[in-house]
Design a protein around this motif. Structure first.
Motif, PDB file in Angstrom:
ATOM      1  N   ASP B  61       4.677  -3.736   3.471  1.00  0.00           N
ATOM      2  CA  ASP B  61       4.768  -3.126   2.153  1.00  0.00           C
ATOM      3  C   ASP B  61       5.374  -4.099   1.148  1.00  0.00           C
ATOM      4  O   ASP B  61       5.914  -3.712   0.138  1.00  0.00           O
ATOM      5  N   GLY B  95       3.764   5.395  -1.723  1.00  0.00           N
ATOM      6  CA  GLY B  95       4.415   4.621  -0.676  1.00  0.00           C
ATOM      7  C   GLY B  95       5.404   3.642  -1.276  1.00  0.00           C
ATOM      8  O   GLY B  95       5.145   3.063  -2.314  1.00  0.00           O
ATOM      9  N   ARG B  97       7.104   0.334  -1.818  1.00  0.00           N
ATOM     10  CA  ARG B  97       6.773  -1.058  -1.598  1.00  0.00           C
ATOM     11  C   ARG B  97       7.921  -1.913  -2.092  1.00  0.00           C
ATOM     12  O   ARG B  97       8.555  -1.607  -3.070  1.00  0.00           O
TER      13      ARG B  97
END
Lengths: 348, 348
Positions: B61, B95, B97
């Motif tokens: 990520d 998500g 990162r």
DNA sequence: CACTACATAGAAAGCGCTTGCTGTGACGTT
DNA sequence: AACGTCACAGCAAGCGCTTTCTATGTAGTG
């Protein structure tokens, strides 16, 4: 698809173990073997798999630098200095470390989340720059996080940030209070008695300390502060502009404006000029930090120089274990008063 | 010692697989089970092991942002905008990162090494900001690297950088040439005929393009350029100061100075003032970029505004796959001429 | 010349997590 | 009432590397 250690090993006719050892160079490998391996690496264009390596070795070469606002040179200068010492690629450090700067934007949650992310990556070290946020729950959460990081072997260094007791972190703290006091003392020495103060955001330690210094100077000279003389805002130019107009509205007789930092001071200058006031003839203006552009203001800004680059470099070295931590885990970094054209005696 | 997935699984009385699925949330898990797991995670204060996870899932990520000089707001502003879109923690992206900015310091080797490091980490995306270096071997090496990154699935975006053909990178290029031409055209329109030009470092594309624009404007108006009128330097204030003195020494009759960027222009202003010249009465000065402080110069700087934040944001979105890439993989971002007080007609 | 000591190289056991595949009850369907 | 379907949960096989321990050939020693 992707080339792995095993592929290199096969090509060099050695075992994967040997390749690993050549690459890490901490185990005797015969010169001839090493060369064969290196050649294979080159031919296959092999790139180590970072995660796999970190997993197996249980260490990582990531170093995190947290900043409040990456667009602000105050942080940029520190971050640059830290990174230079961390060694990033090409730096003087031997092992290559990935120094990464994370922009929290001043948000408590992001600060915490970045710390978790770095913890996930098992960062080798973390440097936190700039003032902390004064919110009890958040501070407790931060301290717990820092403690955990330190316990996990991550070196934690605070640069320009107050000490976090009991966390195992090493602090290089700026003497914002002393600098603020000296700055306002200078203005008072010039004869000013009615001084406006444009403070930063309420909940930041930097804001509080600088303001405390300002007030200490006033108190030391027996000047009673008028609550109308203080306005809070952000640490940017715009905020300085608006706050100055507000200050002028509240008390047009002010003869000096002390700003939370140089950007704010620049905004203040613009507001004063737009109000038809001359600097420093009508109103003196003072900043804080002495960022590069401060000397280009007209007149040049009187301010407190903070050795950002030096402090950052030192923080970086400590984070890398290349310099001993200061006694007691804390060192105070002082500012230096830079008297320039934007301050002079009051008009009357 | 450290808590692992298995520990959490044991505590929640489920298999490690289930815990993993709860954490990644892409597989049906019964609500009651999920809660039990989450509770265990919380109680044990579990933190995912990033490297292990990245290794197993073969993804990471991490998103890298390369900048030439982190202490320069030009890059800081872009980096901040990119990072905000990447979503770092707390960003709008789902998500989490880890957006990291890497400071190359303008060094070709560091640029390359950072890219390798990011390749090692199997970065999800990489954004390169600012001008490229015009050195054939280095450019070839860079292109090869970018190509490899792209092939490995890393999204590569260039922000404020010329397109790198055949690399699979997406480019958001600044129209430095057009901006430079417009700026100098403005000066010529005011009546200037003898214009000094302070260029950036020789080997950067940005330098060359801006200079080309300048020369195009001169040519368009039939002005023959005197080679003494161009001086090269770095992109900083200091360099602008020195270059201006040099320019004045070479030809005291210049009526305008065009700087490679705003910092340089500020240095130029200081040098002119120190030489007893008034701006714009004696000499006009123009910058480039329109950084925040440019409006605070006295007089305010005429310059070309580059939409750094907007371009950065767009680059960030493209890097995250949240915005479609421009047709042909390249988009040209234009600047806007900002006419302010530092330019006026020549004195005679 | 037999024996120990050293320098290298290899075998193999993980590091902590993800995920394809395989159960296993609970339902719904004829 | 027998059987196919689901919805979940678990097993186990890796992901690519590091590193301990072991094997082997060579050199040094009495």
């Amino acid at each position: 698809m992707t080339v792995t250690l095993a592929d290199v090993a096969a090509r060099a006719q050695v075992s994967p173990a040997t390749v690993s050892r050549v690459l890490n160079g901490n185990y005797p490998v015969a010169a001839s073997t090493r060369e064969r391996v290196l050649k294979a690496v080159d031919e296959l264009d092999y790139v180590l798999n970072g995660p796999a390596s970190a997993l197996a070795a249980a260490t990582s070469d990531l170093v995190g630098i947290l900043v409040n606002d990456i667009a602000d040179p105050f942080f940029g200068i520190m971050a640059g200095a830290i990174q230079a010492e961390i060694g990033g690629p090409g730096g003087r450090a031997g092992g290559e470390r990935l120094a990464v700067v994370c922009n929290t934007g001043g948000s408590p949650e992001r600060e915490l989340t970045y710390l978790t992310l770095l913890q996930r990556q098992r960062a080798a070290a973390v440097v936190l720059t700039g003032g902390a946020i004064e919110d009890a729950p958040h501070q407790a959460a931060m301290d717990a996080k820092l403690r955990k990081l330190a316990d996990a072997g991550t070196r934690v260094v605070l640069c320009g940030r107050p000490q976090a007791p009991e966390t195992g972190a090493i602090a290089l703290t700026f003497d914002n209070r002393g600098g603020g006091q000296e700055l306002t003392g200078h203005l008072i020495g010039l004869g000013h008695r009615r001084l406006g103060y444009i403070a930063g955001p309420q909940e930041r330690t930097t804001t509080r300390h600088r303001l405390e210094g300002h007030r200490a100077a006033l108190a030391a000279h027996g000047i009673e502060e008028d609550p109308r003389w203080t306005v809070h805002g952000r640490y940017d130019r715009r905020s300085g502009y608006e706050a100055t107009l507000e200050l002028l509205r509240r008390d047009p007789s002010l003869t000096a404006v002390v700003a939370a930092n140089d950007s704010v001071a620049l905004g203040a200058c613009a507001a004063l000029r737009d109000s038809g006031l001359r600097i420093p003839d009508d109103v003196s203006v003072a900043g804080f930090d002495d960022l590069p552009f401060s000397i280009d203001a007209v007149p040049a800004l009187t301010t407190v120089r903070l050795p950002l680059a030096e402090a950052g470099a030192r923080a970086g070295r400590i984070a890398m274990g290349r310099e001993e931590a200061p006694a007691g885990g804390i060192a105070v970094v002082r500012g230096e008063l830079m008297v320039r054209g934007s301050t002079a005696g009051p008009r009357e």
